[in-house]
Design a protein around this motif. Sequence first.
Motif, PDB file in Angstrom:
ATOM      1  N   SER A 123       4.366 -10.180  -0.382  1.00 47.04           N
ATOM      2  CA  SER A 123       3.072 -10.310  -1.052  1.00 47.04           C
ATOM      3  C   SER A 123       2.155  -9.227  -0.340  1.00 47.04           C
ATOM      4  N   LEU A 124       2.018  -8.923   0.665  1.00 49.35           N
ATOM      5  CA  LEU A 124       1.034  -8.252   1.330  1.00 49.35           C
ATOM      6  C   LEU A 124       1.668  -6.653   1.454  1.00 49.35           C
ATOM      7  N   ALA A 125       2.881  -6.132   1.183  1.00 48.39           N
ATOM      8  CA  ALA A 125       3.335  -4.975   1.326  1.00 48.39           C
ATOM      9  C   ALA A 125       3.028  -4.338   2.530  1.00 48.39           C
ATOM     10  N   TYR A 126       3.318  -5.173   3.490  1.00 48.99           N
ATOM     11  CA  TYR A 126       3.020  -4.583   5.028  1.00 48.99           C
ATOM     12  C   TYR A 126       3.932  -3.650   5.578  1.00 48.99           C
ATOM     13  N   CYS A 127       3.248  -2.560   6.014  1.00 46.79           N
ATOM     14  CA  CYS A 127       4.080  -1.601   6.624  1.00 46.79           C
ATOM     15  C   CYS A 127       3.774  -0.973   7.776  1.00 46.79           C
ATOM     16  N   GLY A 128       2.890  -1.583   8.633  1.00 49.94           N
ATOM     17  CA  GLY A 128       2.413  -1.201   9.772  1.00 49.94           C
ATOM     18  C   GLY A 128       3.476  -0.745  10.748  1.00 49.94           C
ATOM     19  N   PRO A 129       4.596  -1.549  11.252  1.00 48.90           N
ATOM     20  CA  PRO A 129       5.400  -1.077  12.000  1.00 48.90           C
ATOM     21  C   PRO A 129       6.337   0.138  11.779  1.00 48.90           C
ATOM     22  N   GLU A 130       6.555   0.603  10.400  1.00 49.14           N
ATOM     23  CA  GLU A 130       7.093   1.431  10.062  1.00 49.14           C
ATOM     24  C   GLU A 130       6.318   2.749  10.189  1.00 49.14           C
ATOM     25  N   LEU A 131       4.835   2.777   9.891  1.00 47.19           N
ATOM     26  CA  LEU A 131       3.985   3.567   9.844  1.00 47.19           C
ATOM     27  C   LEU A 131       3.796   4.161  11.378  1.00 47.19           C
ATOM     28  N   ILE A 132       3.696   3.135  12.503  1.00 48.24           N
ATOM     29  CA  ILE A 132       3.979   3.570  13.826  1.00 48.24           C
ATOM     30  C   ILE A 132       5.063   4.157  14.059  1.00 48.24           C
ATOM     31  N   ALA A 133       6.235   3.614  14.040  1.00 50.87           N
ATOM     32  CA  ALA A 133       7.536   4.383  14.356  1.00 50.87           C
ATOM     33  C   ALA A 133       7.710   5.758  13.715  1.00 50.87           C
ATOM     34  N   ASP A 134       7.140   5.799  12.598  1.00 55.28           N
ATOM     35  CA  ASP A 134       7.031   7.393  11.912  1.00 55.28           C
ATOM     36  C   ASP A 134       6.301   8.256  12.736  1.00 55.28           C
ATOM     37  N   ASP A 286      -4.572   9.116  11.773  1.00 55.69           N
ATOM     38  CA  ASP A 286      -4.508   9.085  10.478  1.00 55.69           C
ATOM     39  C   ASP A 286      -5.407   7.893   9.460  1.00 55.69           C
ATOM     40  N   ARG A 287      -5.917   8.389   8.645  1.00 56.02           N
ATOM     41  CA  ARG A 287      -6.402   7.129   7.621  1.00 56.02           C
ATOM     42  C   ARG A 287      -5.306   6.682   6.776  1.00 56.02           C
ATOM     43  N   VAL A 288      -4.909   5.394   6.972  1.00 54.01           N
ATOM     44  CA  VAL A 288      -3.618   4.798   6.314  1.00 54.01           C
ATOM     45  C   VAL A 288      -3.977   3.432   5.596  1.00 54.01           C
ATOM     46  N   SER A 289      -3.185   2.871   5.026  1.00 49.46           N
ATOM     47  CA  SER A 289      -3.275   1.624   4.619  1.00 49.46           C
ATOM     48  C   SER A 289      -1.923   0.694   4.984  1.00 49.46           C
ATOM     49  N   THR A 290      -1.967  -0.576   6.001  1.00 47.79           N
ATOM     50  CA  THR A 290      -0.934  -1.063   6.448  1.00 47.79           C
ATOM     51  C   THR A 290      -0.551  -2.110   5.757  1.00 47.79           C
ATOM     52  N   ARG A 291      -1.655  -2.706   4.623  1.00 46.16           N
ATOM     53  CA  ARG A 291      -1.222  -3.933   4.003  1.00 46.16           C
ATOM     54  C   ARG A 291      -2.148  -3.915   2.859  1.00 46.16           C
ATOM     55  N   ARG A 294      -4.988  -8.639  -2.435  1.00 47.07           N
ATOM     56  CA  ARG A 294      -4.783  -8.821  -3.636  1.00 47.07           C
ATOM     57  C   ARG A 294      -4.532  -7.560  -4.587  1.00 47.07           C
ATOM     58  N   GLY A 295      -3.602  -7.065  -4.026  1.00 45.37           N
ATOM     59  CA  GLY A 295      -3.113  -5.557  -4.690  1.00 45.37           C
ATOM     60  C   GLY A 295      -3.865  -4.491  -4.497  1.00 45.37           C
ATOM     61  N   VAL A 296      -4.780  -4.506  -3.709  1.00 42.35           N
ATOM     62  CA  VAL A 296      -5.574  -3.275  -3.207  1.00 42.35           C
ATOM     63  C   VAL A 296      -5.314  -2.726  -2.056  1.00 42.35           C
ATOM     64  N   PRO A 297      -4.930  -1.615  -1.702  1.00 47.26           N
ATOM     65  CA  PRO A 297      -4.872  -1.231  -0.234  1.00 47.26           C
ATOM     66  C   PRO A 297      -5.927  -1.308   0.595  1.00 47.26           C
ATOM     67  N   VAL A 298      -5.536  -1.858   1.974  1.00 48.99           N
ATOM     68  CA  VAL A 298      -6.625  -2.164   2.898  1.00 48.99           C
ATOM     69  C   VAL A 298      -7.072  -0.924   3.660  1.00 48.99           C
ATOM     70  N   PRO A 299      -8.180  -0.308   3.726  1.00 49.75           N
ATOM     71  CA  PRO A 299      -8.174   0.846   4.634  1.00 49.75           C
ATOM     72  C   PRO A 299      -8.060   0.551   6.118  1.00 49.75           C
ATOM     73  N   GLY A 300      -7.415   1.645   6.709  1.00 46.97           N
ATOM     74  CA  GLY A 300      -7.311   1.501   8.240  1.00 46.97           C
ATOM     75  C   GLY A 300      -6.833   2.733   8.768  1.00 46.97           C
ATOM     76  N   PHE A 301      -6.660   2.778  10.027  1.00 48.94           N
ATOM     77  CA  PHE A 301      -6.370   3.779  10.950  1.00 48.94           C
ATOM     78  C   PHE A 301      -5.099   3.777  11.548  1.00 48.94           C
ATOM     79  N   LEU A 302      -4.333   4.726  11.495  1.00 48.33           N
ATOM     80  CA  LEU A 302      -3.202   4.756  12.583  1.00 48.33           C
ATOM     81  C   LEU A 302      -3.432   5.753  13.697  1.00 48.33           C
ATOM     82  N   VAL A 303      -3.192   5.499  14.889  1.00 52.42           N
ATOM     83  CA  VAL A 303      -3.526   6.079  16.072  1.00 52.42           C
ATOM     84  C   VAL A 303      -2.382   6.049  17.056  1.00 52.42           C
ATOM     85  N   VAL A 304      -2.036   7.429  17.404  1.00 49.35           N
ATOM     86  CA  VAL A 304      -1.372   7.614  18.565  1.00 49.35           C
ATOM     87  C   VAL A 304      -1.945   8.547  19.633  1.00 49.35           C
TER      88      VAL A 304
END
Length: 307
Positions: A123-134, A286-291, A294-304
């Motif tokens: 439902s939320l198209a969550y991809c946080g773990p995959e983004l972190i692993a990449d 990086d600027r990313v969206s992890t989820r 309501r169909g709109v990407p939520v802005p976020g940051f991916l940090v290492v």
Amino acid sequence: MTTSFRSSGDVLADRRYEYASAAFDEREFEAAADLARQVLELAPRFAPAHALLGRAAAKLGLQDEAAQALRRALELEPEDVLGVRLDLARLGALPPDEAMTDGYVRALFDEYAPKFDRHLTKSLAYCGPELIADALRRACSRQIRDCRFGLTLDLGCGTGLMGQALDGLCEALAGVDLSPRMLEKASKTKLYHELHEGELVSFLKGRADAQADLVVAADVFVYMAALDDAFREAHRVLKRGGLFAFTVQAHQGEGFVLGADARYAHSESYLRRLAEENGFATLILDRVSTREDRGVPVPGFLVVLQR
């Protein structure tokens, strides 16, 4: 916040509370408030009815009554499994950084656990773990080092989605989460060498200095305001050269804010300041969206970060 049905101890009060809840869900806030008041005449110490009255009153613009009802709910249940501190913060009656308790987050995810994976990924198209692993693979490639780690600490491990994304990359994986029901799901993955029930900063404080190669936190800091303690303890437990990888929701101003979605968002300047103050080098931000919401990407940051 929805919660499992609880009885007030009075059958008539329970029935009226169910009607009040249904009215609130149908956005009939005046009826919901009136029914909640009737419940409290029968069961004056029933915290869910105080919380419902507070929320309905807030929708009606009755700020004083809303705050009074919500504070009474909090007095009756200080652990705040009902999440009324969030409502008080929205009313300006509580500082935003005091809006969430461990009790609220635990109750939220205990209830969420049975449907968590399907709802999050479908439902939320969550991809946080995959983004972190990449991101970890990219960071290691840039440094010409193998993307393999010894002890890895998974903060807020939930059902184990981060562990699955790191499968084969870690010699040992230790997870921590507030929710016992989430931990039950994580244990079924057979990927974790250790699973601990508790708050993540306390978990880190219980670990020895310089023992971990990697600390990860996938969409966990959205339930925390200030991250100072988490950064400090992550740096302490990491070996020299160890990595700290996480995602957050993005705030375009300074510091952090409590959003309308009942999650905290953190600014880039805040994250960079904490990294510098704690002795981390920023490898990726990086600027990313992890989820989606309501169909709109939520802005976020991916940090290492690197110790």
